[in-house]
Design a protein around this motif. Structure first.
Motif, PDB file in Angstrom:
ATOM      1  N   ALA A  55      14.769  10.235  -2.624  1.00 48.38           N
ATOM      2  CA  ALA A  55      15.333  10.173  -1.277  1.00 48.38           C
ATOM      3  C   ALA A  55      14.357  10.718  -0.245  1.00 48.38           C
ATOM      4  N   LYS A  56      13.554  11.690  -0.663  1.00 45.47           N
ATOM      5  CA  LYS A  56      12.554  12.269   0.224  1.00 45.47           C
ATOM      6  C   LYS A  56      11.177  11.642   0.019  1.00 45.47           C
ATOM      7  N   ASN A  57      11.089  10.694  -0.910  1.00 43.56           N
ATOM      8  CA  ASN A  57       9.802  10.047  -1.207  1.00 43.56           C
ATOM      9  C   ASN A  57       8.727  11.075  -1.537  1.00 43.56           C
ATOM     10  N   THR A  58       9.112  12.039  -2.355  1.00 41.17           N
ATOM     11  CA  THR A  58       8.221  13.158  -2.641  1.00 41.17           C
ATOM     12  C   THR A  58       8.268  13.507  -4.123  1.00 41.17           C
ATOM     13  N   VAL A  59       7.112  13.855  -4.656  1.00 42.91           N
ATOM     14  CA  VAL A  59       6.980  14.346  -6.014  1.00 42.91           C
ATOM     15  C   VAL A  59       6.470  15.784  -5.943  1.00 42.91           C
ATOM     16  N   PHE A  75      -5.757  15.108 -16.820  1.00 41.11           N
ATOM     17  CA  PHE A  75      -4.337  14.794 -16.690  1.00 41.11           C
ATOM     18  C   PHE A  75      -3.514  16.072 -16.753  1.00 41.11           C
ATOM     19  N   VAL A  76      -2.553  16.174 -15.832  1.00 41.72           N
ATOM     20  CA  VAL A  76      -1.672  17.336 -15.795  1.00 41.72           C
ATOM     21  C   VAL A  76      -0.246  16.959 -16.187  1.00 41.72           C
ATOM     22  N   ALA A  77       0.313  15.956 -15.496  1.00 44.30           N
ATOM     23  CA  ALA A  77       1.708  15.589 -15.761  1.00 44.30           C
ATOM     24  C   ALA A  77       1.994  14.224 -15.166  1.00 44.30           C
ATOM     25  N   VAL A  78       3.030  13.585 -15.708  1.00 41.46           N
ATOM     26  CA  VAL A  78       3.493  12.303 -15.183  1.00 41.46           C
ATOM     27  C   VAL A  78       5.003  12.236 -15.303  1.00 41.46           C
ATOM     28  N   ILE A  79       5.619  11.541 -14.366  1.00 46.58           N
ATOM     29  CA  ILE A  79       7.051  11.286 -14.418  1.00 46.58           C
ATOM     30  C   ILE A  79       7.269   9.810 -14.177  1.00 46.58           C
ATOM     31  N   THR A  80       8.034   9.176 -15.049  1.00 48.59           N
ATOM     32  CA  THR A  80       8.247   7.744 -14.932  1.00 48.59           C
ATOM     33  C   THR A  80       9.305   7.444 -13.894  1.00 48.59           C
ATOM     34  N   TRP A  81       9.281   6.214 -13.405  1.00 45.31           N
ATOM     35  CA  TRP A  81      10.242   5.882 -12.353  1.00 45.31           C
ATOM     36  C   TRP A  81      11.583   5.483 -12.937  1.00 45.31           C
ATOM     37  N   GLN A 122       0.827  -1.196   0.000  1.00 48.30           N
ATOM     38  CA  GLN A 122       0.000   0.000   0.000  1.00 48.30           C
ATOM     39  C   GLN A 122       0.862   1.247   0.000  1.00 48.30           C
ATOM     40  N   VAL A 123       0.401   2.232  -0.724  1.00 45.99           N
ATOM     41  CA  VAL A 123       1.071   3.527  -0.780  1.00 45.99           C
ATOM     42  C   VAL A 123       0.069   4.584  -0.341  1.00 45.99           C
ATOM     43  N   GLN A 124       0.478   5.411   0.588  1.00 43.66           N
ATOM     44  CA  GLN A 124      -0.357   6.541   1.001  1.00 43.66           C
ATOM     45  C   GLN A 124       0.268   7.817   0.455  1.00 43.66           C
ATOM     46  N   LEU A 125      -0.565   8.642  -0.143  1.00 40.83           N
ATOM     47  CA  LEU A 125      -0.099   9.886  -0.765  1.00 40.83           C
ATOM     48  C   LEU A 125      -0.789  11.075  -0.108  1.00 40.83           C
ATOM     49  N   VAL A 126      -0.015  12.090   0.211  1.00 41.79           N
ATOM     50  CA  VAL A 126      -0.568  13.295   0.836  1.00 41.79           C
ATOM     51  C   VAL A 126      -0.055  14.515   0.091  1.00 41.79           C
ATOM     52  N   GLU A 127      -0.972  15.261  -0.500  1.00 42.55           N
ATOM     53  CA  GLU A 127      -0.605  16.476  -1.218  1.00 42.55           C
ATOM     54  C   GLU A 127      -0.602  17.680  -0.277  1.00 42.55           C
ATOM     55  N   SER A 128       0.200  18.659  -0.621  1.00 40.04           N
ATOM     56  CA  SER A 128       0.223  19.918   0.108  1.00 40.04           C
ATOM     57  C   SER A 128       0.726  21.010  -0.830  1.00 40.04           C
ATOM     58  N   GLY A 129       0.591  22.247  -0.372  1.00 39.27           N
ATOM     59  CA  GLY A 129       1.120  23.364  -1.147  1.00 39.27           C
ATOM     60  C   GLY A 129       0.089  24.172  -1.898  1.00 39.27           C
ATOM     61  N   ALA A 150       4.867  10.555  -0.008  1.00 34.78           N
ATOM     62  CA  ALA A 150       4.406   9.177   0.013  1.00 34.78           C
ATOM     63  C   ALA A 150       4.885   8.465   1.263  1.00 34.78           C
ATOM     64  N   SER A 151       4.086   7.535   1.717  1.00 31.93           N
ATOM     65  CA  SER A 151       4.481   6.659   2.820  1.00 31.93           C
ATOM     66  C   SER A 151       3.967   5.266   2.518  1.00 31.93           C
ATOM     67  N   GLY A 152       4.518   4.307   3.198  1.00 34.23           N
ATOM     68  CA  GLY A 152       4.101   2.933   2.983  1.00 34.23           C
ATOM     69  C   GLY A 152       5.087   2.160   2.126  1.00 34.23           C
ATOM     70  N   ARG A 153       5.518   2.791   1.039  1.00 35.60           N
ATOM     71  CA  ARG A 153       6.508   2.170   0.167  1.00 35.60           C
ATOM     72  C   ARG A 153       7.361   3.259  -0.459  1.00 35.60           C
ATOM     73  N   ALA A 154       8.541   2.896  -0.872  1.00 35.23           N
ATOM     74  CA  ALA A 154       9.406   3.852  -1.547  1.00 35.23           C
ATOM     75  C   ALA A 154       8.853   4.160  -2.924  1.00 35.23           C
ATOM     76  N   LEU A 155       8.935   5.419  -3.297  1.00 32.03           N
ATOM     77  CA  LEU A 155       8.384   5.843  -4.583  1.00 32.03           C
ATOM     78  C   LEU A 155       9.298   5.533  -5.760  1.00 32.03           C
ATOM     79  N   GLY A 156      10.472   5.047  -5.451  1.00 31.27           N
ATOM     80  CA  GLY A 156      11.473   4.911  -6.501  1.00 31.27           C
ATOM     81  C   GLY A 156      11.059   4.083  -7.696  1.00 31.27           C
ATOM     82  N   THR A 157      10.137   3.149  -7.523  1.00 30.90           N
ATOM     83  CA  THR A 157       9.719   2.301  -8.640  1.00 30.90           C
ATOM     84  C   THR A 157       8.281   2.569  -9.056  1.00 30.90           C
ATOM     85  N   TYR A 158       7.783   3.745  -8.729  1.00 29.33           N
ATOM     86  CA  TYR A 158       6.422   4.096  -9.104  1.00 29.33           C
ATOM     87  C   TYR A 158       6.427   5.247 -10.106  1.00 29.33           C
TER      88      TYR A 158
END
Length: 125
Positions: free
Chosen positions: A75-79, A47-53, A1-8, A24-32
Motif C-alpha cells: 500500500a505504501k509501495n515500500t520494502v 545477497f542479503v534478502a529477498v521477498i517474493t510478490w 520503469q521502476v525507480q527505487l530510492v533507499e533511505s535509513g 518505489a515509484s513508477g509502478r506498483a511494487l505489488g507484483t515485483y
C-alpha cells in the motif's frame, strides 16, 4: 520503469539496529520480487534478502539469517530491511533491487532489472 530510492542508513554502534526503507515509484511494487544486496569497496554485491510478490516468501543470505528481516508494504509501495544485532562486518552500501520475474538465481545481482542508488550503513566496533 521502476525507480527505487533507499533511505535509513547511517552510523550505528555494534549490537545496534537500523531500519532501511526502499520506496518505489513508477509502478506498483505489488507484483515485483524485492531484494536487498550490499557491497563494500572492491568486492561484488552480496545477497542479503529477498521477498517474493506472490506469497511473501522470504530468503536470506547466510551471514544475516536470524538478524535481518525483510518486509513489504504494498500500500505504501515500500520494502523494508530491519537490521538487528549489527556487526562491524555489516558495514556496506545497501542496495534495493526489483524484478517482476522470480528466478532460482534470486541471490544473484544479474537477476534484478531495477536498482536503487544505495544507502550507506556503517557499524562502529
Amino acid at each position: 520503469q521502476v525507480q527505487l530510492v533507499e533511505s535509513g542508513g547511517g552510523l550505528v554502534q555494534a549490537g545496534g539496529s537500523l531500519r532501511l526503507s526502499c520506496a518505489a515509484s513508477g509502478r506498483a511494487l505489488g507484483t515485483y520480487n524485492m531484494a536487498w544486496f550490499r557491497q563494500i569497496p572492491g568486492k561484488e554485491r552480496e545477497f542479503v534478502a529477498v521477498i517474493t510478490w506472490s506469497v511473501d516468501t522470504k530468503y536470506y543470505g547466510d551471514s544475516v539469517k536470524g538478524r535481518f528481516t525483510i518486509s513489504r508494504d504494498n500500500a505504501k509501495n515500500t520494502v523494508y530491511l530491519q537490521l538487528n544485532s549489527l556487526k562491524h562486518e555489516d558495514t556496506a552500501v545497501y542496495y534495493c533491487a526489483a524484478d517482476s520475474v522470480w528466478r532460482a538465481t534470486y541471490d544473484q545481482e544479474r537477476t534484478y532489472r531495477y536498482w536503487g542508488q544505495g544507502t550507506q550503513v556503517t557499524v562502529a566496533s
